[in-house]
Structure formats: C-alpha cells, structure tokens
Design a protein around this motif. Structure first.
Motif, mmCIF file in Angstrom:
data_model
loop_
_atom_site.group_PDB
_atom_site.id
_atom_site.type_symbol
_atom_site.label_atom_id
_atom_site.label_comp_id
_atom_site.label_asym_id
_atom_site.label_seq_id
_atom_site.Cartn_x
_atom_site.Cartn_y
_atom_site.Cartn_z
ATOM 1 N N ASP A 95 0.850 -1.192 0.000
ATOM 2 C CA ASP A 95 0.000 0.000 0.000
ATOM 3 C C ASP A 95 0.883 1.239 0.000
ATOM 4 N N PHE A 96 0.544 2.216 -0.822
ATOM 5 C CA PHE A 96 1.300 3.469 -0.809
ATOM 6 C C PHE A 96 0.370 4.631 -1.156
ATOM 7 N N HIS A 97 0.766 5.811 -0.723
ATOM 8 C CA HIS A 97 -0.012 7.023 -0.970
ATOM 9 C C HIS A 97 0.939 8.215 -0.934
ATOM 10 N N PHE A 98 1.143 8.844 -2.087
ATOM 11 C CA PHE A 98 2.011 10.008 -2.183
ATOM 12 C C PHE A 98 1.207 11.209 -2.684
ATOM 13 N N VAL A 99 1.551 12.375 -2.185
ATOM 14 C CA VAL A 99 0.981 13.638 -2.656
ATOM 15 C C VAL A 99 2.142 14.556 -3.004
ATOM 16 N N GLY A 100 2.009 15.312 -4.089
ATOM 17 C CA GLY A 100 3.117 16.157 -4.508
ATOM 18 C C GLY A 100 2.693 17.512 -5.029
ATOM 19 N N ILE A 101 3.672 18.390 -5.110
ATOM 20 C CA ILE A 101 3.515 19.727 -5.705
ATOM 21 C C ILE A 101 4.484 19.797 -6.870
ATOM 22 N N ARG A 102 3.985 20.062 -8.064
ATOM 23 C CA ARG A 102 4.853 20.179 -9.240
ATOM 24 C C ARG A 102 4.988 21.655 -9.605
ATOM 25 N N PHE A 103 6.190 22.184 -9.427
ATOM 26 C CA PHE A 103 6.452 23.587 -9.741
ATOM 27 C C PHE A 103 6.883 23.722 -11.194
ATOM 28 N N LEU A 104 6.377 24.723 -11.872
ATOM 29 C CA LEU A 104 6.782 24.988 -13.250
ATOM 30 C C LEU A 104 8.274 25.331 -13.292
ATOM 31 N N PHE A 141 -0.422 18.014 8.105
ATOM 32 C CA PHE A 141 -0.971 16.928 7.298
ATOM 33 C C PHE A 141 -1.075 15.635 8.101
ATOM 34 N N HIS A 142 -2.131 14.881 7.795
ATOM 35 C CA HIS A 142 -2.350 13.592 8.462
ATOM 36 C C HIS A 142 -3.187 12.711 7.537
ATOM 37 N N PRO A 143 -3.260 11.406 7.785
ATOM 38 C CA PRO A 143 -3.926 10.464 6.866
ATOM 39 C C PRO A 143 -5.406 10.716 6.645
ATOM 40 N N GLY A 144 -6.085 11.394 7.569
ATOM 41 C CA GLY A 144 -7.524 11.579 7.429
ATOM 42 C C GLY A 144 -7.935 12.646 6.440
ATOM 43 N N LEU A 145 -6.980 13.415 5.898
ATOM 44 C CA LEU A 145 -7.313 14.496 4.975
ATOM 45 C C LEU A 145 -7.615 13.965 3.573
ATOM 46 N N LEU A 147 -7.823 14.703 -0.619
ATOM 47 C CA LEU A 147 -6.949 15.456 -1.510
ATOM 48 C C LEU A 147 -7.409 16.909 -1.607
ATOM 49 N N GLY A 148 -8.719 17.136 -1.624
ATOM 50 C CA GLY A 148 -9.238 18.495 -1.675
ATOM 51 C C GLY A 148 -8.842 19.304 -0.448
ATOM 52 N N GLU A 149 -8.858 18.673 0.706
ATOM 53 C CA GLU A 149 -8.456 19.359 1.938
ATOM 54 C C GLU A 149 -6.962 19.649 1.937
ATOM 55 N N MET A 150 -6.178 18.717 1.399
ATOM 56 C CA MET A 150 -4.739 18.944 1.309
ATOM 57 C C MET A 150 -4.433 20.076 0.336
#
Length: 267
Positions: A95-104, A141-145, A147-150
């Motif tokens: 199981d995995f879950h990543f969130v990222g910010i891609r800067f131009l 940040f925590h697991p309960g958020l 994607l919209g909340e993040m």
C-alpha cells in the motif's frame, strides 16, 4: 507576473502516470488556486487502491520541473526531486499514498531563493533543503485528509508565501525560457537565443533558477513537446518534426529521457 503566466500557456508537462485512470494504482492532478498558476503546475496524488502483490514500477520522465512530495500518513518525511535530463524509475510495494507539488520550470527558486543547480538529479529530504515547508507539512498533514483538503492547505500556505513578495530573476531569463517553450525546444542556443546578455551569464541564470543549462532545458522541452504530439496521433516521422536529423539519434535521446523507446511507449 504576466510573463510567468505566459509560461503556463506555452507548456503543459506530462507524466506517464497521468494516463492511468483505473486499476490498482490511481494517479490524479488538481490545479492550484488561480493566484498560484504562474508557479505551481499542479498538485498530484499517486496511491494504490488495493494492496499490491507485485511491485509497481513508477516512472518519472524528464519534464523540466521541480517536485516536492510526501506521504500523508508519514508527513514528517518529505522530499524534493530536482531538475533532471533523464528519467527516474523506482518500485513501489504493498500500500502506498504520495501527494506532490509540481512547480513549473524556474519557479520554486523564486519562492524560496534556492539554487536549483544544487538540486539537479537529486531526490533529497526536504528538511535539509527547505525546512519551513517541511515543518509545515509535518505539522498540518495527516492520513484523514482528503486530496481536496490537502490542496486547500497548500493553497493557503503558498499564497501566503507569495504574498510576502516574490524574488524576481532577470527578465531576460524569462524571455529566454519563453523563447525555448515557444519554439518547442528547437532553437539555436548560441545564435538564436539572443536576449541581451552573454551566453555565460544566461547559463548561470538557468543553472540557478532551472537547474541546468539552456541546452539541457531545451532538450527536455523538445522531448516533452514531441511526446505530446506523438500521443495525439502524430507518430510518423516524429523525429523530423522534433528537429532530429536521423531516427537513431531521436530514439537514443527519447530513451534517455523516458526510459523506453518510442515504439514501446506507443504500443
């Protein structure tokens, strides 16, 4: 700001994961707040929808951007991936879950005054590079958020950062980036990229803000633009459209930046 907004109109970087809409792995992108569109291309999420019994080989292709990413269930560990003129691949398990910010391209150093050249070809712990952002992620940040909340949290934080005043680079850097994007990376660096400063000065600006030379950046843009044209049906003689003199050179360059040959990508 107008010049920066123009970059987004000229360039929409793509990643292979964006083509995956269903199955055991989910990838999706969200636009940032309109006030951040000049700096952030997207927020992204990559996660397994079920526990994987075999490794998922995640491939990041060259796109000229800088990404920050973290796992919501372990936000104290966040990372920065710098500019690269080659692909990166690594296996993910279970199981995995990543969130990222891609800067131009060139935008993260405007917000944090980082030297992008020191980050090139690296995936490094964020707290060693940009402690304020790493601290924010760890605290909020925590697991309960969702994607919209993040996204909402990231929007507020980055808007606040931008509101404190953006460091601006030499306008001739923006002009050079716009010329490279507008010509799809097919521009003579020494003769055609004339913006009023010496090639040496321009290289220094690109290395500090983008992470590599104008030539390396142009090659990545040419690859990205070619890939987009190929995936939209223009497969025949793609190497000629991209300005390559022969197919062998095109295949070699494509494989370095993607990790696969064009024929395997377009199966």
């Amino acid at each position: 700001m107008e010049a920066l907004q123009h970059f987004r109109q000229l360039y929409q970087p793509v990643q292979p994961a964006a083509e995956r809409e269903k199955g055991p792995v989910l990838y999706r992108e969200l636009l940032p707040h309109t006030g951040l569109l000049a700096y952030v291309y997207c927020y992204w999420e990559l996660k397994s929808t079920e526990r994987l019994t075999a490794p998922y080989h995640y491939r990041v292709i060259a796109d000229g951007c800088i990404d920050i990413y973290f796992e919501p269930h372990q936000p104290t560990e966040s990372y920065l991936m710098g500019f690269s003129n080659s692909y990166t691949a690594f296996p993910l398990y279970g199981d995995f879950h990543f969130v990222g910010i891609r800067f131009l391209p060139g935008m993260l150093p405007l917000l944090y005054r980082l030297n992008a050249a020191e980050l090139t070809d690296q995936s490094a712990p964020l707290d060693a590079i940009c402690r304020p952002l790493a601290t924010f992620l760890a605290a909020r940040f925590h697991p309960g958020l969702t994607l919209g909340e993040m996204k909402a949290l990231l929007d507020v934080y980055l808007l606040g950062l931008a509101g404190k005043g953006i460091v601006t680079a030499d306008s001739r850097l923006y002009e050079a980036i716009a010329m490279i994007l507008d010509t799809r990376g097919m521009i003579g660096i020494e003769k055609e990229l004339a913006v009023g400063i010496s090639p040496r000065q321009l290289r220094r600006l690109f290395q500090f803000y983008v992470g590599d030379t104008p030539k390396a950046f142009s090659e990545v843009i040419r690859f990205q633009k070619t890939l987009q044209r190929m995936t939209h049906g223009r497969k025949q003689h793609a190497y000629l459209d991209a300005g390559y003199y022969d197919q062998a050179h095109f295949i070699k360059s494509f494989k370095q930046l993607y990790g696969l040959t064009p024929s395997k990508v377009l199966l």
